[in-house]
Write a protein that holds these residues in place. Structure first.
Motif, PDB file in Angstrom:
ATOM      1  N   ALA A   8       9.333 -12.997  -5.309  1.00 55.01           N
ATOM      2  CA  ALA A   8       9.772 -12.434  -4.184  1.00 55.01           C
ATOM      3  C   ALA A   8      10.106 -11.310  -4.667  1.00 55.01           C
ATOM      4  O   ALA A   8       9.544  -9.931  -3.906  1.00 55.01           O
ATOM      5  N   LEU A   9      11.143 -10.755  -5.499  1.00 57.37           N
ATOM      6  CA  LEU A   9      11.762  -9.062  -6.368  1.00 57.37           C
ATOM      7  C   LEU A   9       9.997  -8.486  -6.639  1.00 57.37           C
ATOM      8  O   LEU A   9      10.228  -7.765  -6.124  1.00 57.37           O
ATOM      9  N   LYS A  10       9.271  -9.676  -7.733  1.00 56.96           N
ATOM     10  CA  LYS A  10       7.975  -8.765  -8.067  1.00 56.96           C
ATOM     11  C   LYS A  10       7.596  -8.640  -6.886  1.00 56.96           C
ATOM     12  O   LYS A  10       6.477  -7.470  -6.991  1.00 56.96           O
ATOM     13  N   LYS A  11       6.552  -9.286  -5.709  1.00 60.84           N
ATOM     14  CA  LYS A  11       6.185  -8.765  -4.622  1.00 60.84           C
ATOM     15  C   LYS A  11       6.671  -7.208  -4.186  1.00 60.84           C
ATOM     16  O   LYS A  11       5.943  -6.632  -3.916  1.00 60.84           O
ATOM     17  N   LEU A  12       7.986  -7.607  -4.028  1.00 65.35           N
ATOM     18  CA  LEU A  12       8.581  -6.118  -2.838  1.00 65.35           C
ATOM     19  C   LEU A  12       8.483  -4.773  -4.522  1.00 65.35           C
ATOM     20  O   LEU A  12       7.813  -4.397  -3.812  1.00 65.35           O
ATOM     21  N   LYS A  13       8.099  -5.763  -5.522  1.00 62.20           N
ATOM     22  CA  LYS A  13       8.205  -3.992  -6.285  1.00 62.20           C
ATOM     23  C   LYS A  13       7.010  -3.970  -6.151  1.00 62.20           C
ATOM     24  O   LYS A  13       6.931  -3.020  -6.468  1.00 62.20           O
ATOM     25  N   LEU A  14       6.019  -4.466  -6.571  1.00 59.31           N
ATOM     26  CA  LEU A  14       4.978  -4.579  -6.546  1.00 59.31           C
ATOM     27  C   LEU A  14       4.264  -3.546  -4.951  1.00 59.31           C
ATOM     28  O   LEU A  14       3.755  -2.218  -4.893  1.00 59.31           O
ATOM     29  N   GLY A  15       4.386  -3.874  -3.655  1.00 55.94           N
ATOM     30  CA  GLY A  15       3.999  -4.052  -2.577  1.00 55.94           C
ATOM     31  C   GLY A  15       4.659  -2.971  -1.401  1.00 55.94           C
ATOM     32  O   GLY A  15       4.319  -1.542  -1.162  1.00 55.94           O
ATOM     33  N   GLY A  16       6.223  -2.835  -2.067  1.00 57.18           N
ATOM     34  CA  GLY A  16       6.934  -2.199  -1.225  1.00 57.18           C
ATOM     35  C   GLY A  16       6.996  -1.894   0.064  1.00 57.18           C
ATOM     36  O   GLY A  16       6.302  -2.532   0.751  1.00 57.18           O
ATOM     37  N   ALA A  17       7.141  -1.412   0.376  1.00 58.41           N
ATOM     38  CA  ALA A  17       6.728  -0.157   2.370  1.00 58.41           C
ATOM     39  C   ALA A  17       5.269  -0.440   2.467  1.00 58.41           C
ATOM     40  O   ALA A  17       5.168  -0.236   3.468  1.00 58.41           O
ATOM     41  N   ASP A  18       4.641  -0.551   1.240  1.00 62.27           N
ATOM     42  CA  ASP A  18       3.068  -0.426   1.250  1.00 62.27           C
ATOM     43  C   ASP A  18       2.511  -1.797   2.087  1.00 62.27           C
ATOM     44  O   ASP A  18       1.900  -1.639   2.623  1.00 62.27           O
ATOM     45  N   SER A  19       2.879  -2.347   1.225  1.00 64.67           N
ATOM     46  CA  SER A  19       3.042  -4.037   1.837  1.00 64.67           C
ATOM     47  C   SER A  19       2.949  -4.598   3.495  1.00 64.67           C
ATOM     48  O   SER A  19       2.959  -3.751   4.361  1.00 64.67           O
ATOM     49  N   THR A  20       1.554  -4.698   4.207  1.00 65.04           N
ATOM     50  CA  THR A  20       2.024  -6.271   5.398  1.00 65.04           C
ATOM     51  C   THR A  20       3.321  -6.121   5.767  1.00 65.04           C
ATOM     52  O   THR A  20       4.502  -6.960   5.080  1.00 65.04           O
ATOM     53  N   SER A  21       3.634  -6.059   6.865  1.00 61.02           N
ATOM     54  CA  SER A  21       5.384  -6.096   7.184  1.00 61.02           C
ATOM     55  C   SER A  21       5.699  -7.619   7.204  1.00 61.02           C
ATOM     56  O   SER A  21       6.334  -8.002   6.512  1.00 61.02           O
ATOM     57  N   ASP A  22       4.254  -8.230   7.442  1.00 62.03           N
ATOM     58  CA  ASP A  22       5.205 -10.483   7.258  1.00 62.03           C
ATOM     59  C   ASP A  22       5.388 -10.288   6.022  1.00 62.03           C
ATOM     60  O   ASP A  22       6.053 -11.436   5.691  1.00 62.03           O
ATOM     61  N   SER A  23       4.564  -9.457   5.201  1.00 63.03           N
ATOM     62  CA  SER A  23       4.355 -10.065   3.745  1.00 63.03           C
ATOM     63  C   SER A  23       6.231  -9.989   2.945  1.00 63.03           C
ATOM     64  O   SER A  23       7.471 -10.607   2.529  1.00 63.03           O
ATOM     65  N   VAL A  24       6.394  -8.179   3.923  1.00 69.80           N
ATOM     66  CA  VAL A  24       7.863  -8.200   2.848  1.00 69.80           C
ATOM     67  C   VAL A  24       8.687  -9.268   3.839  1.00 69.80           C
ATOM     68  O   VAL A  24      10.065  -9.127   3.136  1.00 69.80           O
ATOM     69  N   GLU A  25       8.819  -9.143   4.414  1.00 65.91           N
ATOM     70  CA  GLU A  25       9.538 -10.432   5.864  1.00 65.91           C
ATOM     71  C   GLU A  25       9.712 -10.873   4.851  1.00 65.91           C
ATOM     72  O   GLU A  25      10.673 -11.835   5.326  1.00 65.91           O
ATOM     73  N   LEU A  55      14.535   0.154  -1.903  1.00 67.85           N
ATOM     74  CA  LEU A  55      15.427   0.011  -0.218  1.00 67.85           C
ATOM     75  C   LEU A  55      15.421   1.113   0.734  1.00 67.85           C
ATOM     76  O   LEU A  55      15.520   0.703   2.094  1.00 67.85           O
ATOM     77  N   PRO A  56      15.537   2.191   0.300  1.00 71.30           N
ATOM     78  CA  PRO A  56      15.767   3.491   0.640  1.00 71.30           C
ATOM     79  C   PRO A  56      14.581   3.414   1.903  1.00 71.30           C
ATOM     80  O   PRO A  56      13.729   3.672   3.614  1.00 71.30           O
ATOM     81  N   THR A  57      13.199   3.282   1.405  1.00 71.39           N
ATOM     82  CA  THR A  57      11.692   3.338   2.055  1.00 71.39           C
ATOM     83  C   THR A  57      11.762   2.171   3.138  1.00 71.39           C
ATOM     84  O   THR A  57      11.007   2.566   3.986  1.00 71.39           O
ATOM     85  N   LEU A  58      12.577   1.304   2.810  1.00 69.59           N
ATOM     86  CA  LEU A  58      12.646  -0.362   3.967  1.00 69.59           C
ATOM     87  C   LEU A  58      13.478   0.015   5.405  1.00 69.59           C
ATOM     88  O   LEU A  58      13.563  -0.210   6.299  1.00 69.59           O
ATOM     89  N   LEU A  59      14.016   1.205   4.943  1.00 68.26           N
ATOM     90  CA  LEU A  59      15.443   1.295   5.680  1.00 68.26           C
ATOM     91  C   LEU A  59      14.299   2.216   6.740  1.00 68.26           C
ATOM     92  O   LEU A  59      15.260   3.038   7.796  1.00 68.26           O
ATOM     93  N   ALA A  60      13.361   2.660   7.620  1.00 69.05           N
ATOM     94  CA  ALA A  60      13.475   2.626   8.163  1.00 69.05           C
ATOM     95  C   ALA A  60      13.495   2.590   9.501  1.00 69.05           C
ATOM     96  O   ALA A  60      13.362   1.673  10.151  1.00 69.05           O
ATOM     97  N   PRO A  61      13.935   3.359  10.322  1.00 67.29           N
ATOM     98  CA  PRO A  61      14.579   3.057  12.255  1.00 67.29           C
ATOM     99  C   PRO A  61      13.736   2.072  13.157  1.00 67.29           C
ATOM    100  O   PRO A  61      13.818   1.701  13.517  1.00 67.29           O
TER     101      PRO A  61
END
Length: 583
Positions: A8-25, A55-61
């Motif tokens: 999961a951490l690898k995925k987050l690192k690769l995709g970050g905020a650009d991934s689809t929200s489902d995969s991030v979730e 994580l800051p980029t994922l903290l969008a309101p």
């Protein structure tokens, strides 16, 4: 679990905020699961893989992931070793931005995250302070406190906890919260949501912290805190809860306005009830609760208005109940009773009403008109009981009462001045640097015992109790009246037992102190006069005589012969003769 987390951490690192929200979730859910399973291990992994700065980029309101990301930060920050890295990863500014959200879940998780980052972390607090989070949270609480819906309870509890972690053990941050007006808000919360146990506890801990600050007392006094705390106290069955309330009451009750408010709110009746329930208890918690309740009672009596209200012309039920503590078989209660009575007796008018009630007690009587009767009736027994008190406000007032009591009473001063335990306690309090009032009063009483008794036995008791050095220090006080009292007492010591005092005079540099007082142009005439009397008195000791010869006393004294004050000029001539004859 570990493999899933790494994945999961690898995925987050690769995709970050650009991934689809489902995969991030999905990745975030995996992180939360891992943190729930083993928080420290999962946190370490998150740190190692360098995911925090993403994580800051994922903290969008607007993002649906935001509550989960804030929750992950809150969980991670439960570990002390993660709080610094959270600050370094730049998580604070975006979290503080989220405090402007309207979404309850986002606010809740953000409050938790900020609160945990602040916990016991200087770095975390500073970052939160710079981002201005406390002010926003204080405003939220203010708005929420108008709202009686139980649904808000959890959010208010989290926000209270966040402010507490933010300011705990930091006077400047606590003062900042006081200036923001947090106290009235919290008092309001306590009143409206007293049925919410978690919130009530948070408010009590916050009050306990803030009440230690002097600047808070005025704000507390302008709220109905007394009423709310007494109401809450009455409801409590659990001892732990009562203890929490006691911890808030004690610092608040040091303020005279709040003392009166607590008395009017009915705290005394609650305290008398606690005493009645615990007086025969042998368990440690009973003994401790009895001590807390009776100490608090004594503290309430230190305020003039609150004391008079409870005295009710000597007919008050409180006064009568407290009287019954003195012959009690319980030592703690005896001590509190003696202290309480001494407090009631601070007012001369009260003493008249107290005489009849007190004469019924074998070892305790406070007479009506004069001090010597007061002492012969055994009040010194009471005094010696209250010497054990560890409460500075009590010590201060009672030392003053005692000093007034022996004023011009030679027998009384003799009786108390030869009491070794009393003198030892005074010498101990002469070193109470944290409590200037207690320190000053102890010095003054030590000096008064010698001045009013003029007794060799008292002088010897003070010398043996190591009191001389404190009197020499007192002679350098910035208050002229204290300087003078010290010099007169030292003069009597030199006149009555110079041989015994000689060693202490030398080690306390008495001669140097006197030289300084005589050389200082600002010294008042009586200080100069008594310093010269003392110089003449110590000349009979060989080592002190040598010290006098080693300093330029003759020059200083001969100048004083032309002093505008006749008494000083005359004493300067006599002292000069003495110095010349013996040089």
């Amino acid at each position: 679990m570990a493999d899933n987390l790494t994945e999961a951490l690898k995925k987050l690192k690769l995709g970050g905020a650009d991934s689809t929200s489902d995969s991030v979730e999905g990745c975030l859910d995996c992180l939360l699961k891992a943190l729930a399973h083993n928080n420290a291990e999962a946190s370490e992994k998150i740190q190692e893989m360098g995911v925090l700065p993403l994580l800051p980029t994922l903290l969008a309101p607007q993002s649906s992931c935001t509550p989960k990301v804030a929750n992950i930060i809150a969980e991670v920050a439960k570990n002390e070793f993660m709080r610094g890295p959270c600050v370094e990863a730049g998580l604070i500014p975006p979290l503080v931005q989220l405090l402007n959200s309207k979404d309850q879940e986002i606010l809740l998780q953000t409050g938790r995250a900020l609160g945990n980052i602040c916990y016991d972390s200087h770095e975390g607090r500073r970052a939160v302070e710079e981002a201005g989070a406390a002010q926003i949270v204080a405003e939220h609480l203010k708005t929420l406190s108008q709202n009686t819906q139980p649904a808000n309870g959890k959010l208010m509890t989290v926000f209270c906890g966040m402010l507490m972690n933010y300011s705990n053990d930091d006077d400047s941050l606590q003062a900042q919260l006081i200036n923001m007006g947090v106290i009235p808000t919290l008092v309001k919360l306590l009143g409206i949501h007293s049925q919410n146990t978690a919130l009530t506890e948070m408010c009590l801990i916050a009050f306990g912290n803030l009440a230690e600050l002097e600047s808070s007392k005025e704000q507390f006094a302008s709220t109905n805190i007394a009423e709310e705390l007494v109401k809450l106290f009455r409801k409590q069955v659990e001892r732990e809860k009562k203890e929490m309330i006691f911890e808030v009451l004690a610092p608040l009750a040091e303020n005279d306005v709040i003392k009166l408010q607590l008395v009017e709110a009915g705290l005394v009746e609650c305290l008398l009830e606690v005493v009645a329930q615990t007086v025969d208890g042998e368990r440690e918690e009973d003994i401790s609760e009895l001590k807390t309740a009776s100490d608090l009672m004594v503290l309430l009596l230190l305020g003039d208005e609150s004391m008079q209200k409870l005295f009710e012309g000597g007919k008050g039920s409180v006064f009568t109940r407290v009287l019954s503590w003195v012959p009690s078989h319980n030592h703690q209660l005896q001590l509190a009773g003696a202290l309480a009575i001494a407090n009631f007796a601070r007012n001369d008018g009260n003493c008249i009403h107290m005489h009849a009630a007190l004469s019924a007690l074998r070892n305790l009587a406070i007479p009506v008109v004069n001090k010597s009767k007061m002492l012969s009736a055994g009040v010194s027994d009471v005094v010696l009981k209250f010497l054990k008190s560890e409460m500075p406000p009590v010590q201060f007032k009672l030392l003053g009462t005692l000093r007034m009591l022996i004023d011009t009473q030679a027998d009384a001063a003799d009786q108390l001045g030869t009491n070794q335990k009393l003198v030892e306690r005074l010498v101990e309090w002469c070193e109470a640097k944290d409590h200037a009032g207690v320190m000053g009063e102890s010095n003054r009483l030590l000096s008064a015992l010698i001045r009013h008794s003029k007794s060799k036995d008292v002088v010897r008791t003070v010398i043996q109790g190591s009191g001389v050095k404190h009197l020499v220090t007192m002679a350098t006080s910035e208050h002229m009246i204290m300087q003078n009292e010290a010099l007169v007492a030292l003069g009597l010591i030199a006149a009555l037992d110079l041989d015994m005092a000689e060693k202490d005079f030398v080690s306390a540099s008495l001669v140097q102190v006197l030289h300084k007082l005589l050389s200082d142009e600002r010294s008042a005439p009586e200080i100069k006069y008594n310093s010269m009397i003392l110089i003449c008195a110590v000349m009979g000791s060989e080592p002190l005589h040598k010290e006098v010869q080693g300093l330029t006393f003759l020059d200083v004294v001969s100048k004083l012969r032309s002093h505008e004050n006749k008494t000083v000029a005359h004493q300067a001539s006599l002292t000069e003769q003495r110095l010349t004859v013996q040089s």
